[in-house]
Enzyme design. Structure first.
Site: not given
Ligand code: SF4
Length: 303
Positions: A123, A188, A201, A226, A229
């Site tokens: 990265d 999402c 996101c 998060c 997903c």
């Molecule tokens: S990490 Fe994935 S589930 Fe969470 S907000 Fe972003 S795209 Fe949506």
């Protein structure tokens, strides 16, 4: 300098001995048409939000030879980050030490032990890391646009060696599981057919975004990153605890409860997240996230 071809088997064997769970090799060529078109469409939509660095060095991102002159081989490497125990308020990838440091050190060891010439990135440069991971046969692109390594799922960090020598063998890509993001907007709204819309996101807002959180951001699970997903990806069933002690959370982090987060001082923050990727959000950013998370979970302690 020897002109002999590098042995791909030797590179892979040594990478494995250093804790990498996957290693694949691809010829360093310009990124293929579909991926290039998708990246341009993604930028046209403005899905990068205010991560302006993604609009810089596009030519280098799409052509490794412009990033590292003389590069012949791209080695994609993966480490498993799935922690055995978990602090539920923090994204899985950020429970232990900062992967940039851990991976970079391990990749340097690989370069030195095998006398490899080139550069290594985690990265840290405009590199399409998921594209190269797929291209070098170490993983597939999942419906949610993540990379999943067979046998380890999507809980993996990626890094790349850009080598100025050729090797005796290159790997073939694995087939993708499905067209990406198909039907995933139900899970999402940030998951679109043209890639992840950072504007919507939670990971972007809680990690990369400085300033106020938009009102519509709801933090019901984690306040840093998060995993929704990631956890919903079918390949998540393949994830298993890593043997890397660096990616395990500390006892102090595991003990943190809502009331402790609410009272988190700057000193606590420094101790708790020393050497952690969570420091990217800085103390003020983390406090901002915690406040929203407590509100969204209707937890208020010190009144
Ligand atoms: S990490 Fe994935 S589930 Fe969470 S907000 Fe972003 S795209 Fe949506």
């Amino acid at each position: 300098m020897s002109l002999a071809l590098l042995s791909s088997c030797d590179i892979k064997a040594h990478a494995k001995s250093l804790g990498f769970i996957a290693c694949g090799l691809a010829k360093a060529e310009p990124v293929e048409g579909d991926a290039e078109a998708l990246f341009h469409r993604w930028l046209e939509h403005g899905y990068e939000a205010d991560m302006e660095y993604l609009r810089r060095n596009i030519d280098k991102r799409l052509n490794p030879k412009l990033l590292v002159p003389g590069v012949k081989t791209i080695v994609s490497l993966a480490m498993n980050f799935m922690p055995a125990d978990q602090q539920p308020a923090i994204s899985l990838y950020a429970q232990g030490k900062d992967y940039h440091d851990v991976m970079q050190e391990r990749m340097q060891m690989l370069m030195e032990a095998m006398h490899l010439q080139g550069r290594c990135f985690v990265d840290t440069a405009p590199v399409m890391e998921r594209y190269w991971a797929r291209r070098s046969g170490i993983g597939i692109i999942t419906q949610s646009g993540l990379i999943a390594v067979p046998g380890y799922g999507p809980t993996v960090f990626l890094g790349e060696l850009f080598l100025t020598s050729e090797t005796d063998a290159y790997d073939e890509p694995l087939p993708d599981s499905m067209p990406r993001h198909l039907g995933w907007s139900d899970l999402c709204p940030a998951l679109t057919p043209d890639g992840l819309d950072a504007n919507r996101c939670i990971s972007y807002h809680t990690i990369e975004h400085h300033g106020l959180l938009p009102n519509e951001v709801r933090l019901r699970h984690t306040f840093y990153g998060c995993d929704r997903c990631l956890r919903a990806t079918p390949q998540f069933a393949e994830s298993r605890p890593t043997a890397e002690s660096a990616f395990q959370p500390s006892e102090d982090l595991l003990k943190m409860k809502a009331e402790d987060w609410e009272r988190l001082t700057e000193e606590d923050y420094r101790k708790l997240f020393k050497g952690s990727a969570v420091k990217r959000a800085k103390y003020d950013g983390l406090k901002r996230n915690i406040e929203r998370w407590l509100k969204d979970n209707k937890v208020g302690v010190s009144k």
